[in-house]
Design a protein around this motif. Structure first.
Motif, PDB file in Angstrom:
ATOM      1  N   ALA A 184       0.839  -1.203   0.000  1.00  0.00           N
ATOM      2  CA  ALA A 184       0.000   0.000   0.000  1.00  0.00           C
ATOM      3  C   ALA A 184       0.874   1.253   0.000  1.00  0.00           C
ATOM      4  O   ALA A 184       0.546   2.247  -0.649  1.00  0.00           O
ATOM      5  CB  ALA A 184      -0.930  -0.004   1.206  1.00  0.00           C
ATOM      6  N   HIS A 185       2.006   1.205   0.710  1.00  0.00           N
ATOM      7  CA  HIS A 185       2.939   2.333   0.714  1.00  0.00           C
ATOM      8  C   HIS A 185       3.471   2.572  -0.708  1.00  0.00           C
ATOM      9  O   HIS A 185       3.479   3.705  -1.199  1.00  0.00           O
ATOM     10  CB  HIS A 185       4.084   2.064   1.694  1.00  0.00           C
ATOM     11  CG  HIS A 185       5.218   3.038   1.572  1.00  0.00           C
ATOM     12  ND1 HIS A 185       5.333   4.140   2.390  1.00  0.00           N
ATOM     13  CD2 HIS A 185       6.273   3.079   0.725  1.00  0.00           C
ATOM     14  CE1 HIS A 185       6.427   4.810   2.032  1.00  0.00           C
ATOM     15  NE2 HIS A 185       7.015   4.188   1.038  1.00  0.00           N
ATOM     16  N   GLU A 186       3.894   1.488  -1.369  1.00  0.00           N
ATOM     17  CA  GLU A 186       4.428   1.635  -2.734  1.00  0.00           C
ATOM     18  C   GLU A 186       3.335   2.137  -3.683  1.00  0.00           C
ATOM     19  O   GLU A 186       3.593   2.961  -4.561  1.00  0.00           O
ATOM     20  CB  GLU A 186       5.000   0.309  -3.253  1.00  0.00           C
ATOM     21  CG  GLU A 186       6.098  -0.316  -2.383  1.00  0.00           C
ATOM     22  CD  GLU A 186       7.259   0.619  -2.083  1.00  0.00           C
ATOM     23  OE1 GLU A 186       7.454   1.601  -2.834  1.00  0.00           O
ATOM     24  OE2 GLU A 186       7.959   0.399  -1.079  1.00  0.00           O
ATOM     25  N   LEU A 187       2.119   1.631  -3.473  1.00  0.00           N
ATOM     26  CA  LEU A 187       0.994   2.102  -4.286  1.00  0.00           C
ATOM     27  C   LEU A 187       0.766   3.599  -4.057  1.00  0.00           C
ATOM     28  O   LEU A 187       0.423   4.340  -4.979  1.00  0.00           O
ATOM     29  CB  LEU A 187      -0.254   1.297  -3.902  1.00  0.00           C
ATOM     30  CG  LEU A 187      -1.432   1.351  -4.853  1.00  0.00           C
ATOM     31  CD1 LEU A 187      -1.052   0.763  -6.197  1.00  0.00           C
ATOM     32  CD2 LEU A 187      -2.611   0.584  -4.262  1.00  0.00           C
ATOM     33  N   GLY A 188       0.977   4.040  -2.809  1.00  0.00           N
ATOM     34  CA  GLY A 188       0.858   5.463  -2.485  1.00  0.00           C
ATOM     35  C   GLY A 188       1.806   6.301  -3.332  1.00  0.00           C
ATOM     36  O   GLY A 188       1.430   7.368  -3.830  1.00  0.00           O
ATOM     37  N   HIS A 189       3.027   5.805  -3.528  1.00  0.00           N
ATOM     38  CA  HIS A 189       3.980   6.526  -4.394  1.00  0.00           C
ATOM     39  C   HIS A 189       3.402   6.679  -5.802  1.00  0.00           C
ATOM     40  O   HIS A 189       3.571   7.704  -6.445  1.00  0.00           O
ATOM     41  CB  HIS A 189       5.298   5.757  -4.495  1.00  0.00           C
ATOM     42  CG  HIS A 189       6.193   5.931  -3.296  1.00  0.00           C
ATOM     43  ND1 HIS A 189       6.579   7.170  -2.836  1.00  0.00           N
ATOM     44  CD2 HIS A 189       6.791   5.022  -2.490  1.00  0.00           C
ATOM     45  CE1 HIS A 189       7.375   7.006  -1.785  1.00  0.00           C
ATOM     46  NE2 HIS A 189       7.510   5.720  -1.538  1.00  0.00           N
ATOM     47  N   HIS A 190       2.724   5.603  -6.230  1.00  0.00           N
ATOM     48  CA  HIS A 190       2.154   5.645  -7.574  1.00  0.00           C
ATOM     49  C   HIS A 190       0.960   6.605  -7.638  1.00  0.00           C
ATOM     50  O   HIS A 190       0.855   7.430  -8.537  1.00  0.00           O
ATOM     51  CB  HIS A 190       1.756   4.242  -7.999  1.00  0.00           C
ATOM     52  CG  HIS A 190       0.896   4.238  -9.214  1.00  0.00           C
ATOM     53  ND1 HIS A 190       1.356   4.713 -10.422  1.00  0.00           N
ATOM     54  CD2 HIS A 190      -0.397   3.886  -9.397  1.00  0.00           C
ATOM     55  CE1 HIS A 190       0.372   4.629 -11.302  1.00  0.00           C
ATOM     56  NE2 HIS A 190      -0.691   4.138 -10.709  1.00  0.00           N
TER      57      HIS A 190
ATOM     58  N   ASN B 278       7.459  13.054   0.461  1.00  0.00           N
ATOM     59  CA  ASN B 278       6.810  12.029  -0.363  1.00  0.00           C
ATOM     60  C   ASN B 278       6.611  10.732   0.410  1.00  0.00           C
ATOM     61  O   ASN B 278       5.579  10.072   0.283  1.00  0.00           O
ATOM     62  CB  ASN B 278       7.649  11.742  -1.610  1.00  0.00           C
ATOM     63  CG  ASN B 278       7.544  12.857  -2.633  1.00  0.00           C
ATOM     64  OD1 ASN B 278       6.668  13.709  -2.540  1.00  0.00           O
ATOM     65  ND2 ASN B 278       8.444  12.861  -3.591  1.00  0.00           N
ATOM     66  N   GLU B 279       7.605  10.359   1.200  1.00  0.00           N
ATOM     67  CA  GLU B 279       7.500   9.114   1.955  1.00  0.00           C
ATOM     68  C   GLU B 279       6.388   9.198   2.999  1.00  0.00           C
ATOM     69  O   GLU B 279       5.657   8.230   3.222  1.00  0.00           O
ATOM     70  CB  GLU B 279       8.827   8.770   2.640  1.00  0.00           C
ATOM     71  CG  GLU B 279       9.972   8.458   1.679  1.00  0.00           C
ATOM     72  CD  GLU B 279       9.673   7.287   0.751  1.00  0.00           C
ATOM     73  OE1 GLU B 279       8.877   6.406   1.121  1.00  0.00           O
ATOM     74  OE2 GLU B 279      10.243   7.269  -0.355  1.00  0.00           O
ATOM     75  N   ARG B 280       6.252  10.372   3.639  1.00  0.00           N
ATOM     76  CA  ARG B 280       5.177  10.529   4.624  1.00  0.00           C
ATOM     77  C   ARG B 280       3.820  10.427   3.932  1.00  0.00           C
ATOM     78  O   ARG B 280       2.881   9.840   4.459  1.00  0.00           O
ATOM     79  CB  ARG B 280       5.305  11.880   5.342  1.00  0.00           C
ATOM     80  CG  ARG B 280       6.415  11.914   6.392  1.00  0.00           C
ATOM     81  CD  ARG B 280       6.271  13.110   7.324  1.00  0.00           C
ATOM     82  NE  ARG B 280       6.382  14.377   6.620  1.00  0.00           N
ATOM     83  CZ  ARG B 280       7.534  15.028   6.438  1.00  0.00           C
ATOM     84  NH1 ARG B 280       8.657  14.535   6.904  1.00  0.00           N
ATOM     85  NH2 ARG B 280       7.552  16.165   5.785  1.00  0.00           N
TER      86      ARG B 280
ATOM     87  N   SER C 156      16.633  10.097   3.268  1.00  0.00           N
ATOM     88  CA  SER C 156      15.635  10.221   2.208  1.00  0.00           C
ATOM     89  C   SER C 156      14.268   9.741   2.711  1.00  0.00           C
ATOM     90  O   SER C 156      13.250  10.010   2.099  1.00  0.00           O
ATOM     91  CB  SER C 156      16.055   9.397   0.998  1.00  0.00           C
ATOM     92  OG  SER C 156      16.155   8.034   1.366  1.00  0.00           O
ATOM     93  N   HIS C 157      14.275   8.970   3.824  1.00  0.00           N
ATOM     94  CA  HIS C 157      13.039   8.503   4.441  1.00  0.00           C
ATOM     95  C   HIS C 157      13.007   9.026   5.875  1.00  0.00           C
ATOM     96  O   HIS C 157      14.055   9.184   6.493  1.00  0.00           O
ATOM     97  CB  HIS C 157      13.000   6.975   4.485  1.00  0.00           C
ATOM     98  CG  HIS C 157      12.834   6.346   3.129  1.00  0.00           C
ATOM     99  ND1 HIS C 157      13.749   6.519   2.105  1.00  0.00           N
ATOM    100  CD2 HIS C 157      11.857   5.551   2.633  1.00  0.00           C
ATOM    101  CE1 HIS C 157      13.321   5.851   1.047  1.00  0.00           C
ATOM    102  NE2 HIS C 157      12.179   5.259   1.335  1.00  0.00           N
ATOM    103  N   PRO C 158      11.815   9.259   6.429  1.00  0.00           N
ATOM    104  CA  PRO C 158      11.787   9.653   7.847  1.00  0.00           C
ATOM    105  C   PRO C 158      12.347   8.495   8.679  1.00  0.00           C
ATOM    106  O   PRO C 158      12.184   7.339   8.287  1.00  0.00           O
ATOM    107  CB  PRO C 158      10.303   9.847   8.133  1.00  0.00           C
ATOM    108  CG  PRO C 158       9.613   9.904   6.821  1.00  0.00           C
ATOM    109  CD  PRO C 158      10.463   9.162   5.850  1.00  0.00           C
TER     110      PRO C 158
HETATM  111 ZN   LIG Z   1       8.625   4.825  -0.080  1.00  0.00          ZN
END
Ligand SMILES: [Zn+2]
Length: 350
Positions: free
Chosen positions: A200-206, A277-279, A322-324
């Motif tokens: 779901a996180h990766e889908l969020g990026h999309h 973006n990661e958040r 690059s990530h929290p």
């Molecule tokens: Zn990510």
């Protein structure tokens, strides 16, 4: 160093000599010498990294396989570097006044092309991939993406375990090559609910179009880089008489210095953008799954497995992350769950 000592001119002469005075071939030789030098100088540090990962049981890669990867990495740098440098100096020779603008357009086209072919051509040089065979997971992903009103073109299992004990997942590619990749180390040790949270996180990026946005940001930065490079090259030639002309490829280290300084200065800003973006992708993940619990347990597993620093110093985070940090990602998920809880109880008929 090459600029300060003037060795860059000697390397250029050497390249010309080897290329029998042919300009295009000489540029290629010069890039060959430069990439070899930088690989050799960087090798001790790369080897230290390899040993360090072994010392903490993060890697199970054999020395021979690591050495092969180093050679492959150097070859990829040489091929891509040579193409880019030939294009820059070819453009400088063809249109000395507008080279920076034309080279910028060419770079963006190539960048998009590379982002598109990377999952098909570059990643398989270092790792094996195969379509995900777990039907239960595929079905969950299909449901997730239907709810998001989008279609994911593929989910691939990434054979990371051959080299590493760490786990990872990513969204990669562009257009028809767009795909989610999941490390086999993740598929093995995480529950289906945890993997769903990561999907779901990766889908969020999309859903938030992070890859095309990233390309736009990159295009803006490259534009600034080319404008600065053009100014600095003219200054070096006309005021300082360091080189005779723009097309003298001995000035390549100066171009690389401009790009290195620019990347260094922009690193905190770009990392802040990436953390934003990661958040966003994290928040998408908890709204898409029934409960945040597997998101949190997945994050905890990831931190333990990869020996991530859960609470780095604020400065380290600001400059390099690059990530929290994991502790903040978990905190945010818990805070979100607390906000949702009263709403859910109000809605229940009891
Ligand atoms: Zn990510």
């Amino acid at each position: 160093m090459l600029l300060a000592t003037g060795w860059t001119a000697r390397l250029r002469d050497l390249a010309y000599y080897g290329a029998d005075q042919n300009y295009v071939l000489a540029v290629f030789f010069y890039v060959g010498i430069l990439t070899s030098l930088s690989k050799l100088l960087g090798l001790p540090l790369d080897y230290y990294g390899f040993r360090l990962e072994h010392r903490f049981q993060l890697s199970n890669q054999k020395l021979r396989s690591w050495a092969r990867d180093q050679v492959k990495g150097w070859l990829v740098t040489l091929v891509i570097g040579a193409i880019l440098v030939e294009l820059v100096y070819g453009t400088i020779r063809a249109t000395p006044r507008l080279w920076w603008l034309i080279a910028w357009v060419i770079f963006i086209v190539l960048y998009i092309f590379l982002a598109q072919i990377a999952p098909l051509v570059l990643f398989p040089l270092f790792y094996k991939f195969r379509p995900l065979e777990n039907d239960a997971l595929k079905e969950r992903l299909t449901r997730l993406s239907e709810r998001a009103g989008t279609r994911v073109k593929g989910v691939y299992e990434w054979k990371l375990s051959e080299k590493s004990r760490k786990a990872n997942a990513a969204l990669a590619g562009l257009g028809v090559t767009r795909r989610i990749i999941l490390a086999d180390t993740l598929l093995e040790k995480y529950t289906d609910d945890e993997i769903e949270a990561i999907l779901a996180h990766e889908l969020g990026h999309h859903v938030y179009r992070h890859i095309p946005k990233g390309i736009l940001v990159e295009a803006g930065i490259t534009f600034v880089g080319f404008v600065a490079a053009n100014q600095i090259l003219h200054y070096a030639i006309e005021r300082r008489h360091l080189f005779e002309q723009l097309s003298d490829f001995a000035n390549l280290p100066l171009l690389m210095l401009v790009s290195a300084v620019l990347s260094f200065l922009l690193m905190p800003a770009l990392n802040a953008y990436s953390r934003f973006n990661e958040r966003q992708a994290d928040r998408y993940s908890y709204t898409a799954i029934p409960s945040v619990a597997p998101f949190i347990s997945g994050m905890n597993k990831l931190a333990d497995q990869n020996l991530a620093e859960r609470r780095p110093s604020r400065w380290v985070e600001l400059v390099f992350y690059s990530h929290p940090p994991i502790a903040k990602r978990i905190q945010a998920a818990e805070a979100w769950a607390r906000e949702q809880a009263p709403v859910a109880s109000r809605q229940s008929p009891a």
